[in-house]
Design an enzyme around this catalytic site. Sequence first.
Site, PDB file in Angstrom:
ATOM      1  N   ASP A  59       0.876  -1.173   0.000  1.00  0.00           N
ATOM      2  CA  ASP A  59       0.000   0.000   0.000  1.00  0.00           C
ATOM      3  C   ASP A  59       0.912   1.222   0.000  1.00  0.00           C
ATOM      4  O   ASP A  59       1.573   1.509   1.003  1.00  0.00           O
ATOM      5  CB  ASP A  59      -0.902   0.002   1.240  1.00  0.00           C
ATOM      6  CG  ASP A  59      -2.011   1.043   1.162  1.00  0.00           C
ATOM      7  OD1 ASP A  59      -1.769   2.117   0.560  1.00  0.00           O
ATOM      8  OD2 ASP A  59      -3.103   0.804   1.696  1.00  0.00           O
ATOM      9  N   ILE A  97       0.516   3.788   6.223  1.00  0.00           N
ATOM     10  CA  ILE A  97      -0.466   3.784   7.315  1.00  0.00           C
ATOM     11  C   ILE A  97      -1.457   4.929   7.110  1.00  0.00           C
ATOM     12  O   ILE A  97      -1.115   6.100   7.204  1.00  0.00           O
ATOM     13  CB  ILE A  97       0.229   3.919   8.679  1.00  0.00           C
ATOM     14  CG1 ILE A  97       1.221   2.768   8.884  1.00  0.00           C
ATOM     15  CG2 ILE A  97      -0.808   3.915   9.806  1.00  0.00           C
ATOM     16  CD1 ILE A  97       2.035   2.870  10.166  1.00  0.00           C
ATOM     17  N   HIS A  98      -2.696   4.558   6.830  1.00  0.00           N
ATOM     18  CA  HIS A  98      -3.775   5.535   6.664  1.00  0.00           C
ATOM     19  C   HIS A  98      -5.032   4.937   7.302  1.00  0.00           C
ATOM     20  O   HIS A  98      -4.949   3.946   8.025  1.00  0.00           O
ATOM     21  CB  HIS A  98      -3.992   5.867   5.179  1.00  0.00           C
ATOM     22  CG  HIS A  98      -4.248   4.674   4.321  1.00  0.00           C
ATOM     23  ND1 HIS A  98      -5.510   4.167   4.097  1.00  0.00           N
ATOM     24  CD2 HIS A  98      -3.397   3.849   3.659  1.00  0.00           C
ATOM     25  CE1 HIS A  98      -5.432   3.111   3.304  1.00  0.00           C
ATOM     26  NE2 HIS A  98      -4.148   2.892   3.035  1.00  0.00           N
ATOM     27  N   GLY A  99      -6.190   5.530   7.039  1.00  0.00           N
ATOM     28  CA  GLY A  99      -7.411   5.110   7.715  1.00  0.00           C
ATOM     29  C   GLY A  99      -7.704   3.634   7.671  1.00  0.00           C
ATOM     30  O   GLY A  99      -7.889   2.983   8.714  1.00  0.00           O
ATOM     31  N   ALA A 158      -4.945   1.578   9.494  1.00  0.00           N
ATOM     32  CA  ALA A 158      -4.935   1.778  10.948  1.00  0.00           C
ATOM     33  C   ALA A 158      -6.155   1.187  11.633  1.00  0.00           C
ATOM     34  O   ALA A 158      -6.056   0.632  12.738  1.00  0.00           O
ATOM     35  CB  ALA A 158      -4.836   3.271  11.252  1.00  0.00           C
TER      36      ALA A 158
END
Length: 213
Positions: free
Chosen positions: A9, A13-15, A18
């Site tokens: 990805d 680290i994104h919505g 996470a």
Amino acid sequence: MQIKLSRIDDRLIHGQVATVWAKEAGAKRIIVVSKEVANDEIRKTLVKQAAPPGIKVNIVTPEKAVKVYNNPKYADESVFYLFTNPMEVLELVEMQVPITSINIGGMQFKTGRTQITKAVSVDQTEADAFRKLEAAGVELDLRVVATDPKGNFEEKLKEAKRSRVLKGVRILVPLFSGKNCKQDKILLSTEKSGGVVYVLNIKLILRKMITLI
């Protein structure tokens, strides 16, 4: 070391990662494996700030990731690997890190890439790396979110390339007359001299497409 999940990805680290994938993995530590990010202090800081509560985050190069995996000190650690591209996944696999499945979740479209889903686009180098991973026995799990059905990477890539080829092909409409003009021929290109190349019929074009994939 227990590898709970491995994901590509390029947003790292994104919505979704996470809140969904971190829970799906159930790992105590996220290890971002990326030469580019490991050498970018600003991006490293931003990635660490986005970490889910209670989960440690490390950003390392592929070489460092292999050393950490083989270090007995971390034998009891459970990890969630995050990558930005398949080439670095392949580096770990070729150095005997037992990644058995890679979730392909996000690779943004750029010039030179073929878009195979709304969230995933690849260039030839990346496609070749995915094929090498599959040949090594690694499952290619094409999903953006955990609830999506698993997609077949190779089939999606073939569909995308067929679509791209057909966009550049138009059926020759009866603009010409005479014995040498047939409607089942394909208008391939118009040269600067004004000459039109329309020598391949639809069956041959379809066979040609297969060789391009």
